[in-house]
Write an enzyme that holds these catalytic residues in place. Sequence first.
Site, PDB file in Angstrom:
ATOM      1  N   ASP A 385       0.858  -1.174   0.000  1.00 51.57           N
ATOM      2  CA  ASP A 385       0.000   0.000   0.000  1.00 51.57           C
ATOM      3  C   ASP A 385       0.900   1.232   0.000  1.00 51.57           C
ATOM      4  O   ASP A 385       2.056   1.156   0.427  1.00 51.57           O
ATOM      5  CB  ASP A 385      -0.890  -0.019   1.241  1.00 51.57           C
ATOM      6  CG  ASP A 385      -1.907   1.115   1.243  1.00 51.57           C
ATOM      7  OD1 ASP A 385      -2.459   1.403   0.179  1.00 51.57           O
ATOM      8  OD2 ASP A 385      -2.137   1.696   2.312  1.00 51.57           O
ATOM      9  N   ARG A 590      -0.899  17.559  -5.273  1.00 50.99           N
ATOM     10  CA  ARG A 590      -2.225  18.177  -5.218  1.00 50.99           C
ATOM     11  C   ARG A 590      -1.998  19.686  -5.238  1.00 50.99           C
ATOM     12  O   ARG A 590      -1.274  20.215  -4.384  1.00 50.99           O
ATOM     13  CB  ARG A 590      -2.951  17.751  -3.951  1.00 50.99           C
ATOM     14  CG  ARG A 590      -4.341  18.362  -3.827  1.00 50.99           C
ATOM     15  CD  ARG A 590      -4.922  18.097  -2.447  1.00 50.99           C
ATOM     16  NE  ARG A 590      -6.267  18.628  -2.343  1.00 50.99           N
ATOM     17  CZ  ARG A 590      -6.909  18.801  -1.200  1.00 50.99           C
ATOM     18  NH1 ARG A 590      -6.309  18.490  -0.064  1.00 50.99           N
ATOM     19  NH2 ARG A 590      -8.131  19.296  -1.169  1.00 50.99           N
ATOM     20  N   THR A 652      -2.596   1.038  -4.553  1.00 52.67           N
ATOM     21  CA  THR A 652      -3.029   2.199  -3.776  1.00 52.67           C
ATOM     22  C   THR A 652      -4.386   2.695  -4.240  1.00 52.67           C
ATOM     23  O   THR A 652      -4.800   2.469  -5.378  1.00 52.67           O
ATOM     24  CB  THR A 652      -1.993   3.332  -3.901  1.00 52.67           C
ATOM     25  OG1 THR A 652      -2.459   4.481  -3.201  1.00 52.67           O
ATOM     26  CG2 THR A 652      -1.759   3.709  -5.356  1.00 52.67           C
ATOM     27  N   LYS A 717      -6.917  -5.811  -4.727  1.00 54.06           N
ATOM     28  CA  LYS A 717      -5.687  -6.282  -4.089  1.00 54.06           C
ATOM     29  C   LYS A 717      -5.700  -7.802  -3.929  1.00 54.06           C
ATOM     30  O   LYS A 717      -4.684  -8.466  -4.144  1.00 54.06           O
ATOM     31  CB  LYS A 717      -5.512  -5.597  -2.734  1.00 54.06           C
ATOM     32  CG  LYS A 717      -5.392  -4.090  -2.837  1.00 54.06           C
ATOM     33  CD  LYS A 717      -5.200  -3.429  -1.477  1.00 54.06           C
ATOM     34  CE  LYS A 717      -5.072  -1.916  -1.623  1.00 54.06           C
ATOM     35  NZ  LYS A 717      -4.826  -1.235  -0.348  1.00 54.06           N
TER      36      LYS A 717
END
Length: 1065
Positions: A385, A590, A652, A717
């Site tokens: 992750d 971001r 992710t 996953k």
Amino acid sequence: MGKKEQPTLEGHVSGQSNSPLSRPAHALPHTKVVEEVGCDTEDGLSTAKAKELHQKWGNNDLGEGGGVQPGRILLRQVANAMTLILIIAMAVSFAIKSWIEGGVVTAIIILNVVVGFMQEFNAEKTMDSLRSLSSPTATAVRNGKTVTVPTIEVVPGDMVELKTGDTVPADVRLVLIEAVNFETDEALLTGESLPVTKDADALFDDDTGPGDRLNVAFSSSTVTKGRARGVVFATGLYTEIGSIAASLRDSGSRRRPVKRKEDGTAGPHRHVQAWGMTFADAVGHFLGVNVGTPLQRKLSKLAVLLFGIAVVCAIIVMAANSFANDQEVIIYAVATGLSMIPASLIVVLTITMAAGTKRMVERNVIVRNLKSLEALGGVTDICSDKTGTLTQGKMVAKRAWIPAKGTYSVGVTDSPFNPTLGSLAFTAKPPSQIDFDQEEKTSTYEELLEKNKHLLEYVKVASLANLAHVHQSHGEEGVWNARGDPTEIAIQVFASRFNWNRLDYTQGDSPQWKQLAEFPFDSDVKKMSVIFEEVATSNKFVFTKGAVERVIYSCTSIFMDEDDEPTEMTDTIRDDILKNMESLAALGLRVLALASKSWDGTVVKGEDISRDGVEVGLAFRGLVGLYDPPRPETAGSVRQCQKAGISVHMLTGDHPGTARAIAGEVGILPSNMATLSKDVSDAMVMTASQFDKLSDDEIDGLPLLPLVIARCAPQTKVRMIDALHRRKAFAAMTGDGVNDSPSLKRSDVGIGMGTGSDVAKDASDIVLTDDNFASILNAIEEGRRMFDNIQKFILHLLAQNIAQACTLLIGLVFKDETGLSVFPLSPVEVMWIIMVTSSVPDMGLGFEVAAPDILSRPPQSLKRGVFTLEVMCDMVVYGLWIAALCLASFTLVLNGFGDGNLGSNCNDSYTPDCDTVFRARATCFACLTWFSLFLAWQMVDMRRSFFMMQPNSKKYLTQWFHDVWRNKFLFWSIIAGFITIFPVMYIPVINRTVFKHTSISWEWAIVFVATFLFFLGVEAWKWGKRFYFRKADKKMGVRRGSVDLEKRVFERYLSTAVSTDDEKV
């Protein structure tokens, strides 16, 4: 109180209450939820009602999961194949009144059980102490008062109050008006790294996924901003994380299904078949031959096989003596059988793994299951992750663009809250024109602020249009703390780098700035603004930050150069701003915009100000790029994993652009990603929607599995892990969130994080206490070290077993005048060698340090396990060579230099006629003892010469001493075994009565010559192996260390002529 049988959750629907509502809570207005759960919005539950509901639904937790159960742990120590075989050997020894042998085996069993029990019990207690659910207390309304209650006592119908920093105690339906600027961090549940803004007024469809239920606060999520009130509708296993926990604990029935006809009927023979197969499964499970890791299963099968061989050997002994009903013959048969059973294997394996577990604790790894240590040595793929594992889980301002000046950059730091760490750099270009791969010149903040009005205005907005608190801890120099929204914390830290911390300017006895009004972030306008007054001048200003595409249309001017006069904002300029925003977003950042203006309005206390009239006519100040930074050590750890032949995959929930950027930064993707073709790029990076659209057959048809999968759902996953398993990979999964738990459990080695959710830790095999991906390297190195060492001491043990068994079986040819065999080794000598001169050095081999190249070679094949062809050949060669030398020494003393008289009843007691036999037996015992000890040193490196284990060493004559001294436990265990041979050889009664040999003198010359031949034979065999493997490498074109690591790792993706068979090294 509150103890009740755990619910099965049959028929429970996600989003429903403990008692089903008319529709899921997120699909109902909050008033309807309040009505259906029986909640009073003003007074809450009464104490009596809360107690009644607590008794009905039990504790608000994920279930006890059995806790630490000493009885079950003890049963596991006894109920395994090797221990059962030892128990049988003990029973046989006592049955024939062989008290010494029986006592030794009993000691082995007790030591094994005690050490194994204590180690596993302590490991379970350690993990049990780590388990925690949500916050320990919750704020609830009871009897009209706000009270603090234990989280486990929260019940459906409770009205709870939540504020920034709280952990949500249960699944809560938010109440309208009572939720103000409310955001929660649901990364543990959904994997989304950014907080989620809640909307209590919204309604959603029944089948809306958890991540989109904006009117619900989920159990175990944390409040990052605002305050809220809500009604609890689901507790314990009925919550979203509870449902996942319950599904993980459903281990499924072990009963084999009955094969039925199409009409559902089945004949009696089908029932018998199903029960028979179930019984076989139970026996296999009990013996350990069909459970555990590959190595554990192989060792259990080996124990069963060796037991069968031991029985055959015992029968051979009896048959060679015409099945004579003689106690000495039976003792000889038992000794021969025991020689084939590696009696000390269990205890050495257990102690070695227990010691490894303690060492792992020192390296920030808690081992929940001992099996995971050796399993780590065979890991071929790590599925990780991103949030909090590869990254720090904290936002950091990395780039800032001021149109009038250029781009400012912040260097790497491992302390995101500390504004004094991390370098500052400046480039007088916009992001769209910068090559970020080139090194930037660093500067101090004083140099950057000097005569820089535009930067000053920028950091004013960053600092003041911000609600986060960043401060240095009192009494702890260098330690910084922060609270608030992660995005605002990151921007506040950036402003603090230029000595513009909001607290310094707005607090104290004489603040320089005074806040007059605040317009919180709104999901519709996607901006937040504040109005501040500068105390010294009484001038008022508006400071705004928000989404770039919204802020630029609220701006009418922009500062494009050093002039103090702004330029009119145009659509062309807006397009250029968006272009620069995309350049920053391509780095995985971001991006937010900052703006400000002077304001002439008046703020009257108690009167609302329309933000529509405030957030207009702004001057654009610049962009800020934020990202969740990788840990500084992550890139090196990923590279070391690749060097060790381990593929690292990132799975992710983040945006593909962010995932691609972070993966490139830590080395999961190649550095030249931008130059690769689209086909190659698509093979490396996929979204979950792309991956999930593929069937299993289509996934299996891919030449290679993707290195990055973005926007992952839990099922994605799991499918990735399953795809790796179908490719015969041995996969580890790292993660900390509830959403990682199914794949953690499905993987071969689940690696959880200490600060992660309880569900994830329960699904893990090992837990990283520092949440650091780099600690996985510690675990892998320790796993490989233990795999190597297990291989070494197993080879040492089995080679000795072969030597002893061959010596005893071939010794059947020596028969006395009564026609009974005279054994060259007595049973006590055999058990002495097994327990004292072999088991203790084997423990030393278990403590051997890791080889220098341990993280530079491919993973071990766990399918083959420790019993490679090389080990099998070594075992036979060493065993036969030792047996040949021991029998030769026995024969030389008996027949070469003696009269060949085998006497009478020499297996039982000493007589003058047995003197030659006893001297020959002592010589044989001395040879086998020394060979057992020296073989342990030879096993330190299975290929290199004992006299030159470090190939680059210049200490040609003394290197061997440095090598044997390095492992002091092994050194002293061999010295102890070397010394103890003399007391048992020369002390009266012990030598002739117990060991059935006598003291020797000139026979030591034979022992020395045989020892020289032992070293000569072993060194010759190792030289032959080195020669063979060098030729094999040359034939296969192996060029060790000659290929660039990145090229070797990614060339499979760059080549179109790649096959699945070539995927694993």
